[in-house]
Design a protein around this motif. Structure first.
Motif, short mmCIF file in Angstrom:
data_model
loop_
_atom_site.label_atom_id
_atom_site.label_comp_id
_atom_site.label_asym_id
_atom_site.label_seq_id
_atom_site.Cartn_x
_atom_site.Cartn_y
_atom_site.Cartn_z
N LYS A 228 81.90 8.37 3.15
CA LYS A 228 82.58 9.36 3.98
C LYS A 228 82.13 10.78 3.65
CE LYS A 228 87.15 11.08 5.30
NZ LYS A 228 86.78 11.16 6.72
N GLU A 229 81.94 11.06 2.36
CA GLU A 229 81.50 12.39 1.95
C GLU A 229 80.13 12.71 2.54
OE1 GLU A 229 82.40 13.62 -2.24
OE2 GLU A 229 82.99 11.52 -2.43
N GLU B 10 80.21 13.36 6.38
CA GLU B 10 80.61 14.73 6.69
C GLU B 10 79.44 15.70 6.54
OE1 GLU B 10 83.82 15.36 4.02
OE2 GLU B 10 85.26 14.18 5.19
N LYS C 234 79.83 24.00 1.93
CA LYS C 234 78.91 23.00 2.48
C LYS C 234 77.57 23.08 1.74
CE LYS C 234 77.09 21.16 6.80
NZ LYS C 234 77.06 21.27 8.27
N SER D 126 76.26 14.42 9.38
CA SER D 126 76.50 14.16 10.81
C SER D 126 75.83 15.19 11.71
CB SER D 126 78.00 14.11 11.10
OG SER D 126 78.61 15.36 10.76
#
Length: 261
Positions: free
Chosen positions: A192-193, A196, A93, A199
């Motif tokens: 979308k990346e 993730e 991450k 969020s």
């Protein structure tokens, strides 16, 4: 020519990486290897490779220790880094927030070719390694406390405060970032990346094309099918399936000023 040093404490994995690079990235010349923090630091300083393929878990230390030591000795990192790891979910991450490439073990040849392709573009356009400094900064935080994000474009790496991102908009396979007091920036990654990644930082996907920072949400309007008014003046549609969730989020945060309830 692109030169490389491989750092991994497993000799068989170093041999495997050498073989993969020889086969799938012959334009990269391997000029050194190391198996621990001390000789890894020495190889990088002495040989000044273009890129280091760096394992995270090493004997008596980590790849991050190497970066910290290089920063102490040189003041900054002066080479590209591609991390190689078998796990380290939290570190991955941090890599993504820092726009740094990584490879998961066992290494997939297609993923390796993709990383090398991006690496060649980066080398051609920039010698800015500020995202490595950001990585070390992020690793000293907990996963939900990252304050900055690196965004990579064809002309370099750009660092932004997460709190200054108003919204993100999907543009096919690209994402356009809209900031407070700065021009929009188009990034070659999907929405979308970033959903993730962001969020946990107060961002909500309200539509297939829109990810918003709730801190910049001015009004939620029910009419005309439902839309939100953002602080930058944009009116954004809300997907039908997202309406109940958005209402719940706003209620939980006691945001009674929003219209439409």
């Amino acid at each position: 020519m692109i030169t490389a040093v491989i750092i991994d404490d497993d000799i068989n994995l170093r041999k495997s990486m050498r073989g993969l690079l020889t086969r799938y990235a012959p334009e990269i010349a391997i000029i050194g290897e190391a198996d621990k923090v001390e000789n890894g630091v020495k190889e990088i300083i002495d040989k000044k490779p273009t890129v280091v393929f760096l394992d995270i878990q090493l004997t008596k230390g980590t790849g991050f220790d190497i970066l910290e030591k290089l920063t102490e000795l040189q003041g900054e990192i002066k080479t590209n880094i591609v991390f190689v790891t078998a796990h380290e979910k939290y570190a991955i991450k941090a890599f993504r927030f820092s726009a740094l490439d990584f490879l998961l073990k066992p290494i997939d040849p297609d993923e390796l070719k993709g990383v090398v392709k991006k690496l060649k573009k980066q080398i051609a356009f920039t010698s800015d390694y500020s995202n490595i400094k950001l990585l070390l900064e992020n690793l000293s935080s907990n996963a939900n406390a990252f304050e900055r994000i690196a965004l990579s474009t064809s002309n370099g790496i750009h660092l932004f405060e997460i709190r200054d991102i108003i919204r993100c908009e999907s543009k096919d396979n690209y994402t356009q970032f809209h900031f407070k007091n700065q021009k929009p920036l188009l990034i070659s990654k999907t929405l979308k990346e970033y959903e993730e990644l962001l969020s946990a930082h107060g961002f909500e996907r309200i539509h297939q094309s829109h990810l918003i920072n709730l801190a910049y949400l001015k009004s939620y309007i029910k009419k005309d099918g439902g839309y939100v008014l953002m602080s930058d003046g944009s009116n954004l549609p809300i997907a039908q399936r997202k309406k109940d969730r958005l209402k719940a989020i706003l209620n939980i945060n006691n945001l009674k000023k929003y219209k439409g309830f």
